[in-house]
Design a protein around this motif. Sequence first.
Motif, PDB file in Angstrom:
ATOM      1  N   GLN A  95       0.838  -1.183   0.000  1.00 11.43           N
ATOM      2  CA  GLN A  95       0.000   0.000   0.000  1.00 11.43           C
ATOM      3  C   GLN A  95       0.887   1.252   0.000  1.00 11.43           C
ATOM      4  O   GLN A  95       1.954   1.277   0.603  1.00 11.43           O
ATOM      5  N   THR A  96       0.403   2.288  -0.679  1.00  9.09           N
ATOM      6  CA  THR A  96       1.091   3.570  -0.638  1.00  9.09           C
ATOM      7  C   THR A  96       0.588   4.336   0.576  1.00  9.09           C
ATOM      8  O   THR A  96      -0.598   4.657   0.665  1.00  9.09           O
ATOM      9  N   ILE A  97       1.502   4.600   1.512  1.00  6.59           N
ATOM     10  CA  ILE A  97       1.127   5.249   2.767  1.00  6.59           C
ATOM     11  C   ILE A  97       2.010   6.473   2.976  1.00  6.59           C
ATOM     12  O   ILE A  97       3.232   6.394   2.871  1.00  6.59           O
TER      13      ILE A  97
ATOM     14  N   THR B 213      -3.226   9.173  -9.366  1.00  6.51           N
ATOM     15  CA  THR B 213      -2.276   8.077  -9.617  1.00  6.51           C
ATOM     16  C   THR B 213      -2.916   6.750  -9.228  1.00  6.51           C
ATOM     17  O   THR B 213      -3.862   6.309  -9.858  1.00  6.51           O
ATOM     18  N   LYS B 214      -2.420   6.132  -8.161  1.00 11.18           N
ATOM     19  CA  LYS B 214      -2.873   4.774  -7.835  1.00 11.18           C
ATOM     20  C   LYS B 214      -3.557   4.667  -6.476  1.00 11.18           C
ATOM     21  O   LYS B 214      -3.755   3.564  -5.959  1.00 11.18           O
ATOM     22  N   GLY B 215      -3.935   5.799  -5.877  1.00 11.23           N
ATOM     23  CA  GLY B 215      -4.589   5.754  -4.576  1.00 11.23           C
ATOM     24  C   GLY B 215      -3.590   5.575  -3.451  1.00 11.23           C
ATOM     25  O   GLY B 215      -2.392   5.400  -3.672  1.00 11.23           O
ATOM     26  N   GLY B 216      -4.087   5.609  -2.209  1.00 13.72           N
ATOM     27  CA  GLY B 216      -3.212   5.423  -1.061  1.00 13.72           C
ATOM     28  C   GLY B 216      -3.868   5.858   0.232  1.00 13.72           C
ATOM     29  O   GLY B 216      -5.058   6.211   0.262  1.00 13.72           O
ATOM     30  N   TYR B 217      -3.087   5.820   1.302  1.00 15.74           N
ATOM     31  CA  TYR B 217      -3.553   6.210   2.629  1.00 15.74           C
ATOM     32  C   TYR B 217      -2.717   7.384   3.127  1.00 15.74           C
ATOM     33  O   TYR B 217      -1.486   7.345   3.050  1.00 15.74           O
TER      34      TYR B 217
ATOM     35  N   ILE C  58      -7.140   9.059   9.385  1.00 14.36           N
ATOM     36  CA  ILE C  58      -6.750   8.243   8.242  1.00 14.36           C
ATOM     37  C   ILE C  58      -7.620   8.631   7.057  1.00 14.36           C
ATOM     38  O   ILE C  58      -8.848   8.508   7.113  1.00 14.36           O
ATOM     39  N   ILE C  59      -6.990   9.120   6.002  1.00 10.67           N
ATOM     40  CA  ILE C  59      -7.709   9.467   4.774  1.00 10.67           C
ATOM     41  C   ILE C  59      -7.413   8.364   3.760  1.00 10.67           C
ATOM     42  O   ILE C  59      -6.270   8.178   3.343  1.00 10.67           O
ATOM     43  N   GLU C  60      -8.445   7.627   3.394  1.00 13.51           N
ATOM     44  CA  GLU C  60      -8.312   6.499   2.473  1.00 13.51           C
ATOM     45  C   GLU C  60      -8.776   6.937   1.084  1.00 13.51           C
ATOM     46  O   GLU C  60      -9.915   7.365   0.916  1.00 13.51           O
TER      47      GLU C  60
END
Length: 484
Positions: free
Chosen positions: A18-20, A41-45, A97-99
């Motif tokens: 995951q991109t964090i 891009t590809k999403g993340g947290y 946490i922003i998902e």
Amino acid sequence: MSKTVEKLKNLLSLGENQTIKYIESDELKYCGPQVCAFLNTKGGYLLCGIDDKGQIKGIANATQVGEQLESQLKSSIKPPVLFSVELQEVENKQLLIIEVPAGKDIPYAFNSDIYTLIDEQVQKADIDTIRDMVMRKQIEPTRWERLFSSELNEQDLSVSACKKLLSAKRIPKEILQSEQGLLHQLQLLSLAKYGRLTNAADVLLASSPGKRHPQARVRAVCYRHKADDEYQDLQHFDGPMFTVIEQIITFIMRNTPLRAHFRTGNNQREELPMYPEQAVREAIVNAFAHRDYSNFSGGVKVEISPVQLKIWNSGAFPQGIDELKIEQGHISVLRNPDIAHILYLKGYMEKLGRGSVVIQEACKNAGLPSPKWHSDNMSGVTLTLFATEVTTEVTTEVTTEVTTEVIKMIDLMSQEHSRDELMKLMGLKNAEHFRKHYLKPALGITPALVEMTIPEKPTSSLQKYRLTPLGLQVRQQLNDKKNK
């Protein structure tokens, strides 16, 4: 920082790969560009409340700050898009946490500026990058949910469904304050365009979407026997999505047996639904959010048998997602972001990429076997929840498979016991004899009747043993036989 990353991944069930990103601030000017870059891009947290050294600082007044930040982000990022902001306590401190899933309508802009990730760093997109985003969007086919729904007009919408949606707590204020009528409000929610309603509006809010989209109907069946040769309940559902979701959940809870549950240290028996409602609800909502609506032979189907619950939806996993990533809680690649957004606003979706983790944890806490996902391009996605074998028929089968020694031990177990306590209860002195003929067979049978309290450390000096839900059921039946 790496230790903090791994700790938070495990604690928050973020899964692998995951991109964090971490920031200490909760200010919009810092969070907005990062969320925008994730969308493009590809999403993340994005975890707010952690400094650049990996130290957890926390967010003061996190509840109020989180609500305000979510509202500001939704107002500042265009086009409208789904992401979630939630609170999580870590080391007695509150994090935000922003998902953020990968966006379907790129390019996204934050306060009129477009951001992207380059070498994992947030940067304003240059003209070539923006041109590439626009060109890619132009050659992609329009999503089914964004197409105009033929023959649907405002009079075909359910008045009660529209009222329920617009009364949801998460509906942005600018939509509620609109004075241009329902159609304009739905346009602000991406459910209408140029004065016409979309397919998403149809399946979400129409009184009878099945008239125009037969694949929107849902079939639910409950089989009487394991052989699945006859059914005891069969229904077809058609209507606004919120109503249908609740009807299906009611159907499932009505047609599944109760299971016995004993709280630790308490002999009081509770009767609970076989499948936790939290797992059932999450599974049904996921099926509606992620199914392939463009497949006219597809849909959503629910099958209940004495041993399992199957929930099927048309459309395989998105590219790059497989069963393992689903089980790990991989961030969502949303097939229908407009529909998912409405489900989120209405409170049906919470953890966008971790619904699978919620389902697994609910099943584990209920003493159920691990759920299984299966996906292929031809048959779609099937989620199977497995029942515990607690019926009289199955319990009898289990008791005939175990030795009289194991039955004797189960009959005497009333709480958590150490090995020495169990041996004393049964009047045994030979530890090796007890291990081979009592403890090992009880732990080894499938499904298990006895479990360890510390399974990750089987040789721990603090290890104790307790009955599983099935073991409790077996013991109860043994007691019932004695009392006859």
